[in-house]
Design a protein around this motif. Structure first.
Motif, PDB file in Angstrom:
ATOM      1  N   THR A  58      41.804  39.854  54.804  1.00 25.35           N
ATOM      2  CA  THR A  58      42.091  40.813  53.739  1.00 25.35           C
ATOM      3  C   THR A  58      42.180  40.068  52.410  1.00 25.35           C
ATOM      4  OG1 THR A  58      44.471  40.610  54.164  1.00 25.35           O
ATOM      5  CG2 THR A  58      43.300  42.423  55.252  1.00 25.35           C
ATOM      6  N   GLU A  60      43.690  40.491  48.154  1.00 26.68           N
ATOM      7  CA  GLU A  60      44.476  41.216  47.162  1.00 26.68           C
ATOM      8  C   GLU A  60      44.530  40.404  45.872  1.00 26.68           C
ATOM      9  OE1 GLU A  60      48.483  41.770  48.325  1.00 26.68           O
ATOM     10  OE2 GLU A  60      48.839  39.658  48.834  1.00 26.68           O
ATOM     11  N   THR A  62      46.446  38.763  42.892  1.00 29.97           N
ATOM     12  CA  THR A  62      47.776  38.210  42.630  1.00 29.97           C
ATOM     13  C   THR A  62      47.708  37.276  41.418  1.00 29.97           C
ATOM     14  OG1 THR A  62      47.370  36.380  44.163  1.00 29.97           O
ATOM     15  CG2 THR A  62      48.445  38.350  45.061  1.00 29.97           C
ATOM     16  N   LYS A 126      45.094  36.525  36.796  1.00 28.66           N
ATOM     17  CA  LYS A 126      44.802  37.205  38.060  1.00 28.66           C
ATOM     18  C   LYS A 126      43.748  36.437  38.840  1.00 28.66           C
ATOM     19  CE  LYS A 126      46.001  41.904  36.621  1.00 28.66           C
ATOM     20  NZ  LYS A 126      45.521  43.309  36.480  1.00 28.66           N
ATOM     21  N   TRP A 128      42.126  36.107  43.227  1.00 27.99           N
ATOM     22  CA  TRP A 128      42.082  36.698  44.561  1.00 27.99           C
ATOM     23  C   TRP A 128      42.870  35.819  45.537  1.00 27.99           C
ATOM     24  CZ3 TRP A 128      40.617  41.441  45.639  1.00 27.99           C
ATOM     25  CH2 TRP A 128      39.682  42.090  44.840  1.00 27.99           C
ATOM     26  N   THR A 129      43.671  36.455  46.374  1.00 27.76           N
ATOM     27  CA  THR A 129      44.372  35.767  47.467  1.00 27.76           C
ATOM     28  C   THR A 129      43.794  36.261  48.794  1.00 27.76           C
ATOM     29  OG1 THR A 129      46.406  35.505  46.198  1.00 27.76           O
ATOM     30  CG2 THR A 129      46.577  35.354  48.599  1.00 27.76           C
ATOM     31  N   ARG A 160      34.584  40.792  49.666  1.00 30.03           N
ATOM     32  CA  ARG A 160      35.635  41.339  48.798  1.00 30.03           C
ATOM     33  C   ARG A 160      35.050  42.348  47.829  1.00 30.03           C
ATOM     34  NH1 ARG A 160      35.111  39.393  43.751  1.00 30.03           N
ATOM     35  NH2 ARG A 160      34.012  37.419  43.429  1.00 30.03           N
TER      36      ARG A 160
END
Length: 424
Positions: A58, A60, A62, A126, A128-129, A160
């Motif tokens: 996954t 998100e 961050t 910002k 992506w993690t 992604r």
């Protein structure tokens, strides 16, 4: 931890000393590797023999770390299902769990297999993690290698969402609006696990749970297809010579190249299915319209290779049947109950598609026509008290009759159903 008896330990060790294994493999042979991708991007199930591992990736948005404002993050989380083994240790603070978790982090995250700078959206604001969740579904040995294969396969399969940056404003598009973006993989590190016996004299590749338990220790090497060593971990009290370490590295190189080819072949197969609109994911693993939902191995049979010779006819010569006038009649021909009729019946079933080998056929419950029910009700009862019983033998129907003395009757007592003469 499971307790191993002395007899089991001595038996498995004696077989390995003869360069053999319980499952028929050689010491340097691995088990069958099968990779199935799910419908969502970044999900896969890896079958390494009887060891099964599920992995899901996954992403998100961050904030980045202060020490690396232009790099994203990669997190690896490993869990063990309570149903994976009867003696599984669920404590996250146990030595075995911490060792597996740390080894997977060193193999996947610390080897820099992903370009973390490509995960940056806005520097210092910002990024992506990426999270990799690995779950062991069934433990039959070599969880580390199976988990590393599942993690790398999921990362290579993951895509992604695309983003649009206008100044400091970031817009994350859905997968339907824009084509998703794949991750940049530098290499595919695989954690190769080898069990050692007799202080490294015998090296067992891809050990099972029993072989890991009774071995002197394990030598784990993180290797990729470019023959680059990512990490080395030694488990157990071992004093290995230089020749043994070189031999382990050579085995790890060949194993990593083989596994990498299998992963790429599975990725190409999944991409082809998605382009041709073929079913993918768990739906592709199941079969509808059959009694058994799981797919079983089916062997292809050539129906033309079967020969159907004529059924032999035998004569009854042990006893001569006499007619009513007292004159002996000729012997009665009887069809021999050989396997030829069984083959004919099997061929007819396979040709008509009524059943499939090693699979359940379509359910036919409640499919009987009403005409057959009404016709059976309209039949007249015979004047002689007898019960008609039809049995299907081979490819012919035979009808037998039971006398009224042999019919089970229910006595006045409530003890159950009895026959008239239970000792006959």
């Amino acid at each position: 931890m499971k307790i191993t008896s002395i007899t089991e330990r001595e038996f498995i060790t004696s077989i390995i000393l003869k360069n053999k294994r319980l499952d028929g493999r050689h010491l340097v042979d691995g088990r069958t590797l099968n990779i199935k991708f799910l419908k969502e991007w970044g999900g896969c199930i890896v079958y390494l023999g009887n060891t099964v591992v599920l992995s899901q990736v996954t992403a998100e948005v961050t904030e980045p770390k202060a020490s690396s404002p232009t790099e994203g993050a990669l997190q690896v989380n490993f869990e063990v299902s309570p149903m994976s083994a009867p003696d599984v240790n669920l404590s996250r603070s146990s030595n075995e769990f911490v060792e597996l978790q740390r080894s997977l982090e060193r193999c996947i995250r610390d080897s820099k297999c992903i370009d973390l700078e490509s995960l940056c959206i806005v520097a210092g604001i910002k990024v992506w993690t990426i999270k990799v969740d690995i779950r062991a579904m069934n433990d039959d040995g070599n969880l580390l290698e199976c988990g590393s294969i599942a993690a790398i396969s999921a990362l290579a399969h993951f895509k992604r969402p695309d983003v649009t940056v206008v100044g400091t404003e970031v817009t994350v598009h859905s997968l339907d609006d824009r084509e998703p973006v794949s991750l940049n993989l530098h290499h595919m590190p695989i954690g190769i696990n080898m069990a050692l016996f007799c202080q490294g004299i015998y090296i067992v590749l891809d050990p099972t749970e029993a072989e890991e338990r009774i071995s002197d220790g394990c030598y784990i090497i993180g290797m990729n297809a470019h023959q680059e060593v990512c990490f080395i971990h030694r488990k157990g009290s071992l004093l290995l010579p230089e020749e043994t370490i070189k031999k382990c590295i050579e085995l790890a190189i060949r194993r990593a190249q083989t596994v990498t080819q299998t992963i790429r072949a599975a990725l190409d197969d999944d991409e082809y299915k998605r382009l041709t609109k073929a079913p993918v994911g768990i739906v592709n693993m199941l079969q509808t319209g059959t009694i058994l939902g799981a797919r079983q191995p089916i062997y292809n049979f050539d129906l033309n290779s079967f020969k159907t010779p004529q059924t032999e006819v035998e004569m009854v010569d042990a006893e001569i049947i006499t007619v009513e006038d007292g004159t002996p009649d000729r012997p009665i021909p009887v069809i021999s109950a050989s396997t030829l009729a069984v083959k004919e019946h099997a061929l007819r079933i396979l040709k008509e598609g009524e059943a499939t080998v090693f699979e359940g056929g379509a359910s036919k419950w409640g499919m009987e026509s009403e005409e057959e029910e009404t016709s059976s009700d309209e039949k007249e009862e015979p004047s002689v008290p007898a019960v008609k019983q039809e049995t299907y033998l081979s490819s012919e129907e035979e009808t037998g009759y039971l006398e009224s003395d042999h019919i089970d009757v229910k006595p006045s007592s409530t003890r159950g159903w009895y026959s008239k003469n239970p000792f006959s």
